[in-house]
Design an enzyme around this catalytic site. Structure first.
Site, PDB file in Angstrom:
ATOM      1  N   VAL A 240      45.986  32.842  45.841  1.00 23.37           N
ATOM      2  CA  VAL A 240      44.958  33.852  46.071  1.00 23.37           C
ATOM      3  C   VAL A 240      44.910  34.692  44.940  1.00 23.37           C
ATOM      4  O   VAL A 240      46.027  35.363  44.584  1.00 23.37           O
ATOM      5  CB  VAL A 240      45.164  34.712  47.323  1.00 23.37           C
ATOM      6  CG1 VAL A 240      44.109  35.727  47.802  1.00 23.37           C
ATOM      7  CG2 VAL A 240      45.397  33.774  48.594  1.00 23.37           C
ATOM      8  N   ASN A 441      48.590  18.431  25.504  1.00 22.25           N
ATOM      9  CA  ASN A 441      48.381  17.248  24.776  1.00 22.25           C
ATOM     10  C   ASN A 441      47.728  17.085  23.512  1.00 22.25           C
ATOM     11  O   ASN A 441      47.839  17.845  22.819  1.00 22.25           O
ATOM     12  CB  ASN A 441      48.065  16.087  26.014  1.00 22.25           C
ATOM     13  CG  ASN A 441      48.821  16.029  27.011  1.00 22.25           C
ATOM     14  OD1 ASN A 441      50.336  16.248  26.946  1.00 22.25           O
ATOM     15  ND2 ASN A 441      48.450  15.869  28.257  1.00 22.25           N
ATOM     16  N   GLY A 492      50.165  35.411  37.415  1.00 23.89           N
ATOM     17  CA  GLY A 492      50.569  36.834  37.874  1.00 23.89           C
ATOM     18  C   GLY A 492      50.869  37.807  37.056  1.00 23.89           C
ATOM     19  O   GLY A 492      51.069  37.410  35.908  1.00 23.89           O
TER      20      GLY A 492
END
Length: 575
Positions: A240, A441, A492
């Site tokens: 979320v 990559n 976060g």
């Protein structure tokens, strides 16, 4: 001295060094260091750390996880060898400001290695076929029996037409060296030019046109990471995320998200953990004497994404919890803050249906209906990330027709195969509003510049996202700013390797504001009727545009993914 230094020879690369290091989650990754000859002296200019990325699900078996770790170690070791040997010799005496030439050389080297790998695979396949012809007939009859048993298990016609999961896109072992070296050259070019990396990237994209202002990407900050493997817990929501309003400065938005996070930690605190007044007083005395303060209980459960870990029993529970936390701190969802949900649908598929809850299954069409009901009930959700698997292309079109004028439908893991569009124009790519790009990559800086130009031309939103195994290198923020990404997805507001990137984003905002080159985000809705080029008309698959569904600054139509460079992986795992 300063005057005559203008006439000195331009710095050139004299050495490229690769070494094996660890990322933020303890996985091996690659560091690339650039040394240049500056005024006849060798000088270390910069270094960059590549982030490790894995596409295996969180609840993968230990055997699968061990195999992925072995492949990762082998890929990093090969990348270090490439950098210290071939790439070191190849880039010597090249100007670090010549990004196009460097990426062209890196691309040629990668193509050569890929062709060598194909030749080896062909020889192995030929040897395997030769060995297979010597097998007895009884051994060759076994696969047929197994196949018949599998088809007999499928019960209904609807289950038979479920598209199977596409295999992971193969990535050349050692390809990490290409992306790491390209980014290191870009950082070296910015350093010797005495400009920040984001401005260097912006000049490369605009062909050295520095007259334009720069708009910062909006951060998608992950606040909750919902558990997926616990019984009787929610599976549909992986993350979320909070998106601050464009009316706020970046610093104001981050501060408000921190307020919401603190309130969320208070709400998630188990009620049984509240101490008695006497115990609280004694603890307070001990804390005063020792000078230490115990962390909140919620802080003991922090995800590797830098957010709180929680479990929910239904889909509405985390949304209502978020709504309560915002209300308690005086903020309103849909005005001051918006929500995005990372559904990670590819991790929900159980043979033929999506298992959104333990024992609750839905097919792809039912998933579309569920999302429509969800957005209608919670209109402050403005983005759904990976609502469906990439194989459910018809349902992607359906959900864009139903919700394209109300929220963004973003492909992250569902965009794995878009790198093949350059070589095969007939690939059927899911319809979506935008894609999450991850610099991993063999991706090169020039590839990202070319890709974002194509996305901008089709008014398609670009999101730069950090991989799961993030490093302390903050170059991703400069890439997002320089490329003009609409959003940036960094995780976060906890863990040093992720907070470092938010610090860099705040520093860029201050620098642009000081130089008066910061442009306010303006995301006004653009109708398809304004498209002048007929090949970009997508009215056959898109719904009628509506300006009243979203705030003007957050409206965007759904579009088809354009053709991309052949060597740009968005999400892939070394094999």
């Amino acid at each position: 001295a300063n005057y005559f230094s203008k006439y000195s020879k331009a710095p050139v690369i004299c050495k490229v060094v690769g070494r094996k290091v660890l990322d933020g989650v303890g996985q091996p990754t690659l560091e690339v260091e650039i040394h240049c000859t500056v005024k006849n002296y060798e000088k270390r200019i910069c270094s960059t750390l590549m982030s490790s990325h894995s596409q295996i699900p969180e609840n993968a078996s230990p055997k699968t996880t061990e195999a992925d770790e072995r492949e990762r170690k082998e890929s990093v070791n090969t990348a270090v060898e490439w950098v210290n040997e071939a790439l070191n010799a190849m880039l010597r005496d090249l100007k670090p400001t010549d990004q196009h030439k460097a990426d062209e050389m890196l691309g040629e080297y990668f193509t050569k290695k890929a062709e060598q790998k194909k030749e080896v695979q062909k020889r192995e396949e030929a040897e395997a076929a030769l060995a297979f012809t010597s097998c007895t007939p009884s051994a060759t009859a076994l696969p047929g029996k197994k196949k018949a048993a599998k088809t007999g298990k499928k019960g209904t016609d609807s289950e038979r037409v479920i598209p199977p999961a596409e295999p992971a896109e193969p990535v050349l072992c050692g390809s990490l060296a290409i992306g790491g070296t390209s980014l290191a050259v870009a950082k070296a070019g910015a350093t010797v030019s005495h400009i920040p990396l984001y401005l260097h990237i912006a000049l490369l994209k605009r062909d050295q046109d520095s007259s334009k202002e720069i708009t910062l990407p909006l951060p998608m900050v992950t606040l909750l990471n919902c558990e997926k493997h616990s019984p009787a817990k929610l599976k549909l929501v992986k993350e979320v995320l909070l998106i601050p309003s464009v009316q706020l400065s970046l610093r104001q938005g981050i501060e408000r998200i921190l307020d919401i996070q603190r309130e969320m930690m208070r709400l998630l605190e188990p009620p049984g953990n509240a101490p008695s007044p006497q115990l609280a007083a004694s603890k307070k005395g001990r804390a005063h004497n020792t000078g230490k303060k115990a962390p909140p209980q919620a802080l003991k459960r922090i995800s590797h994404l830098g957010c709180l870990i929680t479990g929910c029993d239904n889909l509405e529970q985390p949304l209502l919890l978020m709504q309560t936390a915002c209300h308690n701190v005086g903020l309103e969802l849909g005005t001051d803050m918006y929500l995005a949900i990372n559904c990670a649908a590819h991790e929900l598929m159980d043979y033929v249906k999506y298992e959104i809850l333990t024992g609750t299954y839905k097919n792809a069409d039912e998933m579309v209906d569920m999302y429509v009901e969800l957005i209608n009930k919670f209109p402050f959700i403005i983005a759904l990330i990976d609502p469906l698997r990439k194989e459910d292309r018809q349902q992607w079109s359906n959900i864009c027709c139903a919700l394209g004028s109300k929220c963004y439908l973003i492909a992250e893991d569902a965009a794995t195969y878009i790198s093949k569009l350059k070589t095969d124009q007939n690939i059927n790519v899911p319809t979506c509003s935008g894609i999450v790009l991850k610099y991993i990559n063999q991706a090169k800086v020039s590839d990202l510049i070319e890709l974002t130009r194509l996305l901008d031309g089709q008014r398609h939103i670009t999101i730069l996202g950090s991989p799961d195994g993030e490093s302390s290198d903050d170059s991703l923020v400069d890439l997002a700013v320089g490329l003009g990404a609409r959003f940036i997805k960094l995780g976060g507001l906890s863990r040093g390797e992720r907070v470092t990137k938010y610090h860099r984003l705040l520093a860029i905002e201050e620098e642009l504001a000081k130089n008066r080159t910061l442009r306010k985000a303006n995301l006004e809705f653009i109708s398809f009727a304004e498209e002048s080029q007929p090949e970009k008309q997508l009215s056959d698959v898109l719904p009628p545009t509506r300006q009243d569904s979203l705030p003007a600054e957050l409206s965007q139509p759904a579009l088809q993914v354009p053709s991309l460079p052949a060597q740009l992986p968005v999400n892939s795992t070394p094999t």
